[in-house]
Design an enzyme around this catalytic site. Structure first.
Site, PDB file in Angstrom:
ATOM      1  N   ASP A  38       0.832  -1.199   0.000  1.00 27.26           N
ATOM      2  CA  ASP A  38       0.000   0.000   0.000  1.00 27.26           C
ATOM      3  C   ASP A  38       0.869   1.253   0.000  1.00 27.26           C
ATOM      4  O   ASP A  38       1.936   1.282   0.614  1.00 27.26           O
ATOM      5  CB  ASP A  38      -0.884  -0.040   1.248  1.00 27.26           C
ATOM      6  CG  ASP A  38      -1.823   1.138   1.339  1.00 27.26           C
ATOM      7  OD1 ASP A  38      -2.743   1.224   0.504  1.00 27.26           O
ATOM      8  OD2 ASP A  38      -1.644   1.970   2.254  1.00 27.26           O
TER       9      ASP A  38
ATOM     10  N   GLU B 246       1.832   0.023  -4.870  1.00 30.67           N
ATOM     11  CA  GLU B 246       0.860   1.026  -5.295  1.00 30.67           C
ATOM     12  C   GLU B 246       1.562   2.366  -5.480  1.00 30.67           C
ATOM     13  O   GLU B 246       2.004   2.986  -4.517  1.00 30.67           O
ATOM     14  CB  GLU B 246      -0.251   1.163  -4.240  1.00 30.67           C
ATOM     15  CG  GLU B 246      -1.302   2.187  -4.636  1.00 30.67           C
ATOM     16  CD  GLU B 246      -2.253   2.525  -3.490  1.00 30.67           C
ATOM     17  OE1 GLU B 246      -3.428   2.820  -3.774  1.00 30.67           O
ATOM     18  OE2 GLU B 246      -1.816   2.509  -2.320  1.00 30.67           O
TER      19      GLU B 246
END
Length: 610
Positions: A321, A350
């Site tokens: 993330d 990400e």
């Protein structure tokens, strides 16, 4: 007798000093053999430390907080065993047993996810409630309430396990659940990206043992377990927050300062130093304290935690993330440490950016990043460019102008030269943070078919978001809860059980059957997994591309025009060569390649050439 009782009371009192030991155990035969063990407890740093069984203490680090002690031991060439730490302060002493376990056979060279996989993304709290008894927990604040869009609904690990056969039937080979570690926020904890304990599965999802069992059940089915890992931040309810090991464990200004979200500052040669710092060190939101990966103690803590989960839960990959918000050098070191320990391990990060060069910057061995002598070491990045096109409504654009319609897809793929490894890019039309694909296209089945066919047949690793395969929609404009709806049939009392063919509606079966046929076909197609690509400039909003290798060739035709289109096959003679016919994977219809090819409006052909 009094002396014995007194000694016992001292021992009990002293032993209570240790509240946490992290990592809780380790393994022998690891590349990361210098293990830094964090002991936490009242005034623990006041003790002298020794260890049994000939284990070597390579370093002891104290911080300004006497409640922490970081002890580094050498485990190289040490057999699996239990050994004992002794903590002594004057005449008082106590002990702590620590375990070195045996690794799984060939653990170092475990196979990870790659372009032969299809990844199924699950919002863990919203998929299925397999064990209603764990919906609430006395030690955790937020309680289950399905009436709240942003509340906990009760989805759990048991719900995932019970429906793995459904996921496999769909054609998925890897499962990515959103984070499962404990998140004790008072509100919105179902999201689980603000974790309060990164060594513990949230009790409302299950136990650590349940998570290990989920991995084992996936592996029984030939499927892979991808952990959603967060390096950038924790939750403000993390157990350390009331007693930090060091002031600079977090990025402090002092205290909270929100990031400016301008990730471009991380590579912009013209960026000001303050803008760069505020992006990288600023907090994502106030409830997510930003970890300082520039602090060696923090960085090593995160490295060891990641390796621990891989080894403990037998993981097959990470999705990381907010990868590009972490300290640039720190996250590169973290990533390299993981892949040094597991050379075949894939990690997708990400980096939510909307130019190809900016995304490519974050992939390992990027030519773009090399200009600045930077290497993230990150094997895989997420193709937000493709997501922006597919999820941005490209199939609602009926005119194939210079920069509209499927020309956007063509133009996007012309930038593939920027990526060091295009086969490792994660492809998706939507995820848990974007608008639902079926919302964008108002459940238009033909447009869903077009989007899924694209991500199933171009280079890279396709990812499908749970529920889309049965036509689930959701409007991000109504809040994140609406794009994270409960999967029908996942809760006792649901009138529609979409996990079974008989429980699905006719419309849901139409979506599911198409998706399953497409991705199950893809499983064995090495020509799609790692073949070459040739594409042609779109005409009349029709995009044609070929995936091919030395043994076979696939011709994909995407007609984004509302009207039926007919074109001469010899336009593509460069790729058709001596092939005589093509059979459509989706309809089983055959096409004579000596004749003109016709395709209905808003539809696709996936032709296996013969």
């Amino acid at each position: 007798m009094k002396k014995l009782l007194f000694a016992l009371l001292i021992s009990i009192s002293a032993f209570a000093q240790i509240d946490k030991v992290e990592p809780p155990f380790w393994w022998n035969d690891m590349t990361h053999s210098d293990v830094q063990i964090m002991f936490y407890g009242k005034n623990i740093a006041q003790n002298e430390v020794t260890v049994s069984n000939g284990i070597i203490i390579k370093g002891i680090q104290k911080t300004e907080n006497p409640n922490y002690l970081f002890v580094t031991i050498e485990t190289k060439n040490i057999p699996a065993q239990d050994f004992v730490f002794t903590f002594k302060n004057g005449k008082k002493s106590f002990t702590q047993t620590y375990s070195l376990k045996s690794r799984r056979e060939n653990s170092r060279f475990r196979k990870s996810f790659d372009s032969s996989d299809m990844m199924y993304l699950i919002m863990s709290d919203r998929f299925a409630n397999g064990n209603p008894n764990n919906d609430n927990n006395d030690a955790l604040t937020e309680k289950a309430d399905r009436t709240k869009d942003n509340g906990r609904h009760g989805g759990d690990i048991e719900g995932i396990i019970k429906n793995l056969d459904y996921i496999k039937e769909l054609g998925a080979t890897a499962v990515w659940p959103t984070p499962l570690c404990e998140d004790n926020d008072e509100r919105g904890s179902y999201h689980t990206y603000g974790q309060s304990d990164v060594y513990k599965i949230d009790a409302r999802f299950g136990t650590n043992e349940d998570y290990v069992r989920m991995s084992a059940e996936l592996h029984k089915r030939g499927m892979k377990n991808i952990m959603d890992y967060v390096t950038n931040h924790w939750g403000y309810k993390h157990w350390m927050m009331n007693d930090l090991p060091t002031y600079d464990w977090l990025n402090q200004f002092p205290g909270f300062k929100q990031t400016n979200y301008k990730m471009t500052t991380q590579f912009d040669p013209n960026a000001s130093a303050i803008d760069t710092k505020n992006c990288m060190d600023g907090w994502f939101v106030k409830s997510m304290p930003d970890l300082n990966q520039n602090n060696p103690l923090v960085l090593n803590y995160l490295i060891q935690n990641a390796i621990w989960w891989i080894e403990y839960a037998d993981l097959d990959g990470f999705r990381v993330d907010t990868y590009s918000y972490a300290d640039k050098q720190g996250i590169a070191t973290w990533t390299k440490a993981i892949t040094d320990e597991y050379p075949n391990f894939n990690i997708v990060g990400e980096a939510w950016l909307y130019t190809h060069a900016q995304i490519a910057y974050w992939q390992k061995d990027s030519k773009v990043a090399a200009i600045q002598s930077y290497n993230s070491n990150l094997p895989s990045v997420m193709d937000f460019m493709l997501q922006g096109i597919l999820g941005g409504g490209v199939f609602n654009e009926n005119k194939g102008n210079w920069n509209e319609g499927v020309t956007k897809l063509y133009d996007s793929f012309t930038n593939d030269f920027l990526y060091p490894d295009v086969n490792k890019i994660l492809l998706f039309a939507e995820n848990h943070d974007t608008n639902r694909l079926n919302e964008v296209y108002k459940n238009d089945f033909k447009k869903y078919q077009m989007a899924m066919t694209i991500i199933a047949t171009v280079r890279g690793i396709p990812q499908v978001y749970y529920g889309s395969e049965i036509g689930m929609a959701g409007d991000k404009g109504k809040g994140d809860g609406d794009i994270r709806r409960d999967f029908p049939g996942g809760w006792n009392g649901d009138t529609n059980n979409a996990f079974t063919k008989t429980g699905r509606t006719e419309e849901q079966n139409k979506f599911f059957d198409f998706t399953a046929k497409l991705f199950n076909w893809r499983k064995s197609k090495t020509v799609i997994h790692n073949g070459k690509t040739t594409h042609y400039i779109p005409e009349n909003n029709v995009y044609v591309y070929f995936r091919y290798n030395e043994k076979e060739s696939i011709m994909v035709v995407v007609n984004n025009n509302e009207e039926k289109q007919t074109f001469k096959s010899n336009t593509f003679q460069e790729n058709l060569k001596n092939y005589k016919s093509g059979k459509d994977v989706l309809s089983d219809a055959s096409f004579d390649l000596k004749n003109d090819i016709s395709i209905e409006g808003k539809s696709v052909l996936v032709l296996e050439l013969k």
